[in-house]
Design a protein around this motif. Structure first.
Motif, PDB file in Angstrom:
ATOM      1  N   LYS A 162      -3.000   6.400  -1.802  1.00  0.00           N
ATOM      2  CA  LYS A 162      -4.165   6.869  -1.057  1.00  0.00           C
ATOM      3  C   LYS A 162      -3.743   8.154  -0.350  1.00  0.00           C
ATOM      4  CE  LYS A 162      -7.727   5.203   2.007  1.00  0.00           C
ATOM      5  NZ  LYS A 162      -8.257   4.013   2.673  1.00  0.00           N
ATOM      6  N   LYS A 163      -4.510   9.217  -0.512  1.00  0.00           N
ATOM      7  CA  LYS A 163      -4.178  10.496   0.110  1.00  0.00           C
ATOM      8  C   LYS A 163      -5.098  10.730   1.295  1.00  0.00           C
ATOM      9  CE  LYS A 163      -2.392  12.337  -4.138  1.00  0.00           C
ATOM     10  NZ  LYS A 163      -2.675  13.158  -5.310  1.00  0.00           N
ATOM     11  N   PHE A 164      -4.505  11.103   2.397  1.00  0.00           N
ATOM     12  CA  PHE A 164      -5.219  11.238   3.653  1.00  0.00           C
ATOM     13  C   PHE A 164      -4.932  12.619   4.217  1.00  0.00           C
ATOM     14  CE2 PHE A 164      -7.419   8.271   6.477  1.00  0.00           C
ATOM     15  CZ  PHE A 164      -7.492   8.988   7.648  1.00  0.00           C
ATOM     16  N   CYS A 165      -5.942  13.465   4.261  1.00  0.00           N
ATOM     17  CA  CYS A 165      -5.778  14.836   4.721  1.00  0.00           C
ATOM     18  C   CYS A 165      -5.815  14.895   6.248  1.00  0.00           C
ATOM     19  CB  CYS A 165      -6.883  15.711   4.135  1.00  0.00           C
ATOM     20  SG  CYS A 165      -6.652  17.459   4.446  1.00  0.00           S
ATOM     21  N   VAL A 166      -4.804  15.525   6.844  1.00  0.00           N
ATOM     22  CA  VAL A 166      -4.686  15.654   8.294  1.00  0.00           C
ATOM     23  C   VAL A 166      -4.213  17.056   8.641  1.00  0.00           C
ATOM     24  CG1 VAL A 166      -4.199  13.203   8.700  1.00  0.00           C
ATOM     25  CG2 VAL A 166      -2.311  14.787   8.281  1.00  0.00           C
ATOM     26  N   LYS A 167      -4.235  17.365   9.916  1.00  0.00           N
ATOM     27  CA  LYS A 167      -3.661  18.612  10.413  1.00  0.00           C
ATOM     28  C   LYS A 167      -2.373  18.284  11.150  1.00  0.00           C
ATOM     29  CE  LYS A 167      -8.090  20.922  10.964  1.00  0.00           C
ATOM     30  NZ  LYS A 167      -9.036  21.510  11.921  1.00  0.00           N
ATOM     31  N   ASN A 168      -1.466  19.232  11.184  1.00  0.00           N
ATOM     32  CA  ASN A 168      -0.222  19.042  11.911  1.00  0.00           C
ATOM     33  C   ASN A 168      -0.523  18.665  13.366  1.00  0.00           C
ATOM     34  OD1 ASN A 168       2.640  19.112  12.242  1.00  0.00           O
ATOM     35  ND2 ASN A 168       2.402  21.068  13.286  1.00  0.00           N
ATOM     36  N   GLY A 169       0.133  17.624  13.856  1.00  0.00           N
ATOM     37  CA  GLY A 169      -0.057  17.181  15.229  1.00  0.00           C
ATOM     38  C   GLY A 169      -1.180  16.180  15.426  1.00  0.00           C
ATOM     39  N   ASP A 170      -1.922  15.851  14.371  1.00  0.00           N
ATOM     40  CA  ASP A 170      -3.023  14.887  14.482  1.00  0.00           C
ATOM     41  C   ASP A 170      -2.533  13.500  14.869  1.00  0.00           C
ATOM     42  OD1 ASP A 170      -5.150  16.547  13.945  1.00  0.00           O
ATOM     43  OD2 ASP A 170      -5.483  15.834  11.890  1.00  0.00           O
ATOM     44  N   SER A 171      -3.486  12.683  15.285  1.00  0.00           N
ATOM     45  CA  SER A 171      -3.247  11.276  15.565  1.00  0.00           C
ATOM     46  C   SER A 171      -4.178  10.462  14.671  1.00  0.00           C
ATOM     47  CB  SER A 171      -3.526  10.972  17.037  1.00  0.00           C
ATOM     48  OG  SER A 171      -3.252   9.628  17.319  1.00  0.00           O
ATOM     49  N   ARG A 187       0.859  -1.190   0.000  1.00  0.00           N
ATOM     50  CA  ARG A 187       0.000   0.000   0.000  1.00  0.00           C
ATOM     51  C   ARG A 187       0.890   1.233   0.000  1.00  0.00           C
ATOM     52  NH1 ARG A 187      -4.529   0.614  -0.935  1.00  0.00           N
ATOM     53  NH2 ARG A 187      -5.277   1.726   0.848  1.00  0.00           N
ATOM     54  N   TYR A 188       0.374   2.315  -0.555  1.00  0.00           N
ATOM     55  CA  TYR A 188       1.086   3.596  -0.604  1.00  0.00           C
ATOM     56  C   TYR A 188       0.139   4.659  -0.067  1.00  0.00           C
ATOM     57  CZ  TYR A 188       3.834   0.720  -3.687  1.00  0.00           C
ATOM     58  OH  TYR A 188       4.577  -0.323  -4.190  1.00  0.00           O
ATOM     59  N   VAL A 189       0.604   5.396   0.953  1.00  0.00           N
ATOM     60  CA  VAL A 189      -0.246   6.382   1.613  1.00  0.00           C
ATOM     61  C   VAL A 189       0.516   7.690   1.753  1.00  0.00           C
ATOM     62  CG1 VAL A 189      -1.475   6.969   3.745  1.00  0.00           C
ATOM     63  CG2 VAL A 189      -1.527   4.618   2.884  1.00  0.00           C
ATOM     64  N   VAL A 190      -0.154   8.783   1.401  1.00  0.00           N
ATOM     65  CA  VAL A 190       0.391  10.128   1.605  1.00  0.00           C
ATOM     66  C   VAL A 190      -0.515  10.843   2.599  1.00  0.00           C
ATOM     67  CG1 VAL A 190       0.838  12.383   0.563  1.00  0.00           C
ATOM     68  CG2 VAL A 190       1.431  10.306  -0.688  1.00  0.00           C
ATOM     69  N   PHE A 191       0.047  11.238   3.728  1.00  0.00           N
ATOM     70  CA  PHE A 191      -0.645  12.105   4.670  1.00  0.00           C
ATOM     71  C   PHE A 191      -0.240  13.524   4.321  1.00  0.00           C
ATOM     72  CE2 PHE A 191      -0.461   8.150   7.123  1.00  0.00           C
ATOM     73  CZ  PHE A 191      -1.783   8.048   7.522  1.00  0.00           C
ATOM     74  N   HIS A 192      -1.236  14.422   4.240  1.00  0.00           N
ATOM     75  CA  HIS A 192      -0.924  15.792   3.829  1.00  0.00           C
ATOM     76  C   HIS A 192      -1.860  16.785   4.503  1.00  0.00           C
ATOM     77  CE1 HIS A 192      -4.445  16.293   1.153  1.00  0.00           C
ATOM     78  NE2 HIS A 192      -4.366  14.980   1.100  1.00  0.00           N
ATOM     79  N   THR A 193      -1.402  18.023   4.536  1.00  0.00           N
ATOM     80  CA  THR A 193      -2.237  19.114   5.031  1.00  0.00           C
ATOM     81  C   THR A 193      -3.021  19.685   3.860  1.00  0.00           C
ATOM     82  OG1 THR A 193      -0.421  20.657   4.669  1.00  0.00           O
ATOM     83  CG2 THR A 193      -0.658  19.734   6.894  1.00  0.00           C
ATOM     84  N   ASP A 194      -3.951  20.569   4.160  1.00  0.00           N
ATOM     85  CA  ASP A 194      -4.710  21.252   3.118  1.00  0.00           C
ATOM     86  C   ASP A 194      -5.124  22.614   3.654  1.00  0.00           C
ATOM     87  OD1 ASP A 194      -6.295  22.093   1.047  1.00  0.00           O
ATOM     88  OD2 ASP A 194      -7.545  20.294   0.981  1.00  0.00           O
TER      89      ASP A 194
END
Length: 192
Positions: free
Chosen positions: A176-185, A142-149
């Protein structure tokens, strides 16, 4: 030391082990680039049969980012690039691998990082089999990118595509792109 499985071999062969799910329940992924908007992400609820490799940080020795001193460092190809982390889970029928990268806002530039890291994992599998007598049969990648927006700061979760595609149909070029905020869990089971 007698190795009992492929995870033991990975721990013995690599110098970039970041977390062992049999000893910890979470891991913190951190981005060192001062310009990055996503600097810290906690992955919680690790399974006991998971190891996490810090491949990006692990390749930074002697102030030069290099996957191997045997590789050219001219930058012509992506052989010295790496994604931020690799999660490897042992299951009953083999091993599952999830390549993870942290990005800011509009994620790009991950394909070469994923491909190079995938080659590195292939090399580790060959070493495990040939030198440690512990075959690592990879049954799922699997390939996952966590990113801010920044433009849509309230959104959290996966970006949905307009066309249907199976959940497992991703690749280094279409993670798979997964939008998060800095410091999230994020729980391990949410993306892998």
């Amino acid at each position: 030391m007698a190795l009992t499985n492929g995870l033991d071999a990975i721990k013995a062969l690599t110098s970039c082990l970041q977390a062992d799910g049999s000893q910890v329940s979470h891991v913190i992924l951190e981005e060192k680039d001062p310009k990055a908007k996503l600097k810290k992400l906690t992955i919680s609820d690790l399974d006991s049969n998971v190891v996490v490799l810090a491949t990006d940080e692990g390749r930074k020795r002697n102030q030069v980012a290099c996957m191997s001193p045997l590789f050219s460092d001219d930058g012509k190809y992506d052989q010295n690039r790496a994604c931020d982390a690799v999660f490897i889970r042992k299951s009953d029928d083999g091993y599952q691998v999830c390549y993870v990268d942290l990005k800011s806002d509009s994620p790009s530039g991950f394909e070469g990082q994923f491909k190079s890291t995938q080659c590195f994992i292939g090399y580790v599998c060959a070493l495990s089999d040939k030198l440690c007598q512990q075959p690592l049969k990879i049954i799922r990648e699997r390939y996952v990118v966590f990113h801010t927006d920044s433009s849509d700061a309230k959104r959290y979760g996966t970006k949905t595509r307009t066309r249907f595609s199976p959940n497992d149909a991703n690749s280094p070029s279409s993670p798979k792109k997964f939008c998060v905020k800095n410091g999230d869990s994020v729980r391990f089971s949410e993306f892998f």
